[in-house]
Design an enzyme around this catalytic site. Sequence first.
Site: not given
Length: 259
Positions: A61, A94, A96, A98, A211
């Site tokens: 990631k 992420k 976010a 339109i 965590y």
Amino acid sequence: PQVQTQTYDVRLSNHTNPAARALLECILRKRSNLCVSVDLSTSAELLEVVDAVGPSVCLIKTHMDIVEDFDQSVIDRLRVLSEKHDFLIFEDRKFADIGNTVVLQYSKGVHKIASWAQLTNAHVVPGSGIITGLASVGLPLGRGLLLLAEMSSAGTLAQGAYTDAALAMAREHRDFVVGFIAQRRLGDEDWLILTPGVQLGSGGDSMGQQYNTPREVVRRGADVIIVGRGVYGKRGEAGKEAERYRKEGWEAYLARVGG
Ligand code: S5P
């Protein structure tokens, strides 16, 4: 049987999205449900850690927008490592906004995320147009999307009715939405659950991160555990730590499916 207790092998037959299938196949080949989040801000550090943890992961990631010396060669080198070590790439963007804006953010700009990341993620706060937009770019390329249904951080608003709405939105886009960023299994269908906020030894940080252990999150339904500082935090030990988390995650999975 419930999705929770099905093996990755059986789960594979529940998925048609190419990115979801590739991830499950990689998990099986490498006996790894570990995703390492490599949140480092120079390309040298990023690629060094990726090379070290590569053998132990199914997924890397990235937050490509934190890399100070970013250029296309970072992507080229990351892709070479993804072939060398056999893992997929998840850009934790992420989204976010339109639909029209996320189309541009996903396909253009400096990063051209859709051209190299098999998986990316989006908040559901704008409503389902964000998925329609991202799908228009990602589906033709065989990409998959994860929706942020829950977050690991203290005080998150992504809970209750918000989480339910994320599930409902996913159900309308089953070809492109392959699962969720969440802290537990959601829905009766086969969604891939990727869970961040994972460390051996629990606790958190000074900015609200919380965590849980690999064993705990897998028990609650995580299919992939996402570990950042727990793996790359100790300089020079990322490879060793990644293997430790891979074993923990895999044993927790075997315990869950009763193998
Ligand atoms: O709810 C979330 C969702 C994400 S994607 N909580 C998170 O922490 N993340 C990401 O996972 C976060 O952006 C970071 O890259 C990683 C966790 O890093 P760690 O160092 O705390 O393990």
